[in-house]
Design a protein around this motif. Structure first.
Motif, PDB file in Angstrom:
ATOM      1  N   VAL A 150       0.817  -1.215   0.000  1.00  0.00           N
ATOM      2  CA  VAL A 150       0.000   0.000   0.000  1.00  0.00           C
ATOM      3  C   VAL A 150       0.848   1.261   0.000  1.00  0.00           C
ATOM      4  O   VAL A 150       0.720   2.121  -0.877  1.00  0.00           O
ATOM      5  N   PHE A 151       1.716   1.402   0.994  1.00  0.00           N
ATOM      6  CA  PHE A 151       2.392   2.682   1.184  1.00  0.00           C
ATOM      7  C   PHE A 151       3.495   2.953   0.170  1.00  0.00           C
ATOM      8  O   PHE A 151       3.663   4.093  -0.261  1.00  0.00           O
ATOM      9  N   VAL A 152       4.245   1.944  -0.225  1.00  0.00           N
ATOM     10  CA  VAL A 152       5.305   2.174  -1.214  1.00  0.00           C
ATOM     11  C   VAL A 152       4.716   2.580  -2.568  1.00  0.00           C
ATOM     12  O   VAL A 152       5.131   3.596  -3.139  1.00  0.00           O
ATOM     13  N   PRO A 153       3.727   1.844  -3.109  1.00  0.00           N
ATOM     14  CA  PRO A 153       3.162   2.291  -4.391  1.00  0.00           C
ATOM     15  C   PRO A 153       2.499   3.675  -4.295  1.00  0.00           C
ATOM     16  O   PRO A 153       2.617   4.485  -5.212  1.00  0.00           O
ATOM     17  N   LEU A 154       1.818   3.938  -3.188  1.00  0.00           N
ATOM     18  CA  LEU A 154       1.179   5.240  -3.023  1.00  0.00           C
ATOM     19  C   LEU A 154       2.222   6.356  -2.993  1.00  0.00           C
ATOM     20  O   LEU A 154       2.045   7.399  -3.624  1.00  0.00           O
ATOM     21  N   GLY A 155       3.311   6.129  -2.286  1.00  0.00           N
ATOM     22  CA  GLY A 155       4.386   7.122  -2.245  1.00  0.00           C
ATOM     23  C   GLY A 155       5.019   7.341  -3.604  1.00  0.00           C
ATOM     24  O   GLY A 155       5.340   8.473  -3.983  1.00  0.00           O
ATOM     25  N   VAL A 156       5.202   6.275  -4.359  1.00  0.00           N
ATOM     26  CA  VAL A 156       5.782   6.401  -5.704  1.00  0.00           C
ATOM     27  C   VAL A 156       4.833   7.179  -6.609  1.00  0.00           C
ATOM     28  O   VAL A 156       5.259   8.080  -7.348  1.00  0.00           O
ATOM     29  N   ILE A 157       3.551   6.867  -6.550  1.00  0.00           N
ATOM     30  CA  ILE A 157       2.571   7.589  -7.376  1.00  0.00           C
ATOM     31  C   ILE A 157       2.539   9.060  -6.999  1.00  0.00           C
ATOM     32  O   ILE A 157       2.541   9.947  -7.868  1.00  0.00           O
ATOM     33  N   TRP A 158       2.522   9.366  -5.703  1.00  0.00           N
ATOM     34  CA  TRP A 158       2.505  10.768  -5.273  1.00  0.00           C
ATOM     35  C   TRP A 158       3.781  11.486  -5.696  1.00  0.00           C
ATOM     36  O   TRP A 158       3.755  12.653  -6.073  1.00  0.00           O
ATOM     37  N   ARG A 159       4.910  10.795  -5.622  1.00  0.00           N
ATOM     38  CA  ARG A 159       6.170  11.411  -6.011  1.00  0.00           C
ATOM     39  C   ARG A 159       6.170  11.715  -7.509  1.00  0.00           C
ATOM     40  O   ARG A 159       6.606  12.767  -7.945  1.00  0.00           O
ATOM     41  N   LEU A 160       5.643  10.765  -8.322  1.00  0.00           N
ATOM     42  CA  LEU A 160       5.612  10.968  -9.767  1.00  0.00           C
ATOM     43  C   LEU A 160       4.630  12.056 -10.185  1.00  0.00           C
ATOM     44  O   LEU A 160       4.869  12.776 -11.163  1.00  0.00           O
TER      45      LEU A 160
END
Length: 133
Positions: free
Chosen positions: A91-101
């Protein structure tokens, strides 16, 4: 059981019987309300027995309390190590990557974002803390 192992378990036999038994009685009521009367009777009987033993003869709950804490620690270790790791990775790693992108900053940490506020100059003066309100 050694005294140190017994001391590492929180609470007493009385609190174990009343609290766990009470929760089981509430769970039985919910099961009965959801249309599961047989399960409700079994869980309710166990919960009622724990509450009564906790109130009348808590020394009889020494064995069940030790067993309960062993199971609880095993489940807690599993939750802490496996389930939380899976949740973090899934959950948190993909969400962080999406927010960063996408450039999203939900905490408003960047200077240009609406949540950022500059540090007030008055806080730099030590006399400000003498009269804060």
């Amino acid at each position: 059981m050694t005294p140190s192992a017994h001391a590492s378990m929180p609470g007493t036999e009385r609190s174990f019987g009343v609290s766990v038994g009470g929760v089981l009685c509430v769970l039985a009521a919910a099961l009965f309300w959801r249309g599961r009367p047989v399960r409700a009777e079994i869980i309710g009987a166990i919960g009622s027995a724990l509450v009564v033993l906790g109130a009348v003869a808590p020394s009889l709950l020494k064995g069940p309390r030790v067993w309960w804490w062993r199971v609880a620690r095993t489940v807690g270790d599993f939750n802490a190590r496996v389930l939380l790791t899976v949740m973090f990775v899934a959950v948190f790693v993909p969400l962080g990557v999406i927010w960063r992108l996408t450039g999203k900053d939900p905490l408003g940490r960047r200077k240009g974002s609406p949540g950022w506020m500059p540090y007030p100059i008055r806080y730099r003066d030590r006399r400000h803390y003498l009269r804060m309100y």
